[in-house]
Design a protein around this motif. Structure first.
Motif, PDB file in Angstrom:
ATOM      1  N   GLN A  53       0.812  -1.211   0.000  1.00 52.28           N
ATOM      2  CA  GLN A  53       0.000   0.000   0.000  1.00 52.28           C
ATOM      3  C   GLN A  53       0.853   1.272   0.000  1.00 52.28           C
ATOM      4  O   GLN A  53       0.433   2.298  -0.526  1.00 52.28           O
ATOM      5  N   LEU A  54       2.040   1.201   0.582  1.00 58.12           N
ATOM      6  CA  LEU A  54       2.907   2.381   0.624  1.00 58.12           C
ATOM      7  C   LEU A  54       3.636   2.604  -0.693  1.00 58.12           C
ATOM      8  O   LEU A  54       4.080   3.707  -0.978  1.00 58.12           O
ATOM      9  N   ASN A  55       3.802   1.533  -1.459  1.00 59.73           N
ATOM     10  CA  ASN A  55       4.395   1.645  -2.796  1.00 59.73           C
ATOM     11  C   ASN A  55       5.768   2.318  -2.775  1.00 59.73           C
ATOM     12  O   ASN A  55       6.085   3.136  -3.641  1.00 59.73           O
ATOM     13  N   LEU A  56       6.597   1.980  -1.772  1.00 56.85           N
ATOM     14  CA  LEU A  56       7.926   2.582  -1.653  1.00 56.85           C
ATOM     15  C   LEU A  56       8.945   1.928  -2.578  1.00 56.85           C
ATOM     16  O   LEU A  56       9.921   2.563  -2.967  1.00 56.85           O
ATOM     17  N   LEU A  57       8.738   0.656  -2.889  1.00 60.08           N
ATOM     18  CA  LEU A  57       9.634  -0.077  -3.783  1.00 60.08           C
ATOM     19  C   LEU A  57       8.850  -0.506  -5.021  1.00 60.08           C
ATOM     20  O   LEU A  57       7.626  -0.629  -4.983  1.00 60.08           O
ATOM     21  N   SER A  58       9.577  -0.760  -6.088  1.00 61.11           N
ATOM     22  CA  SER A  58       8.914  -1.305  -7.278  1.00 61.11           C
ATOM     23  C   SER A  58       8.364  -2.687  -6.918  1.00 61.11           C
ATOM     24  O   SER A  58       8.851  -3.337  -5.990  1.00 61.11           O
ATOM     25  N   PRO A  59       7.359  -3.148  -7.633  1.00 59.29           N
ATOM     26  CA  PRO A  59       6.797  -4.472  -7.330  1.00 59.29           C
ATOM     27  C   PRO A  59       7.849  -5.587  -7.339  1.00 59.29           C
ATOM     28  O   PRO A  59       7.848  -6.449  -6.460  1.00 59.29           O
TER      29      PRO A  59
END
Length: 101
Positions: A35-41
Motif C-alpha cells: 500500500q505504501l508503494n515505496l519499492l517497485s513491485p
C-alpha cells in the motif's frame, strides 16, 4: 548489487560462525508494504522473499538476526552466521540453495 535469496544461501553455505551480512537497509516492514508503494513491485517481492528466507533460516538455528539503527527509519538488517547444529549438518545447505534459486 541487491542480495538475492540464492546469493544469501550461497553466503551462508560458505560462512564461518560470526560472519555477518547485511540483507536489507531501510525500514523492512514499511518497505515491503504494497500500500505504501515505496519499492517497485519486483524489488518488493525480492525483499519480502529474502526476509522470509532469512527468518526461516533463523528459526532453523542457522543465523542470528540483528538490527542496527542508522537514523530515522533507517536500519541495517543483519544476519550473523551461527555454528551449524549437528541435527542440520551440511546436507541441508545445498537444498536451501536449490530452493532459493
Amino acid at each position: 548489487m541487491p542480495l538475492t535469496e540464492a546469493a544469501f544461501c550461497i553466503w551462508l553455505g560458505a560462512a564461518a560462525p560470526g560472519d555477518v551480512v547485511v540483507y536489507h537497509r531501510g525500514a523492512l516492514a514499511r518497505d515491503i508494504c504494497p500500500q505504501l508503494n515505496l519499492l517497485s513491485p519486483d524489488e518488493r517481492v525480492r525483499v519480502a522473499g529474502l526476509s522470509s528466507r532469512v527468518l526461516k533460516l533463523s528459526e532453523a538455528g542457522l543465523v542470528h538476526l540483528v538490527q542496527r539503527r542508522r537514523g530515522f527509519e533507517d536500519f541495517e538488517y543483519l544476519a550473523v552466521a551461527r555454528r551449524r547444529p549437528r541435527r542440520i549438518g551440511h546436507s541441508i545447505l545445498p537444498l536451501l540453495q536449490q530452493e532459493a534459486a
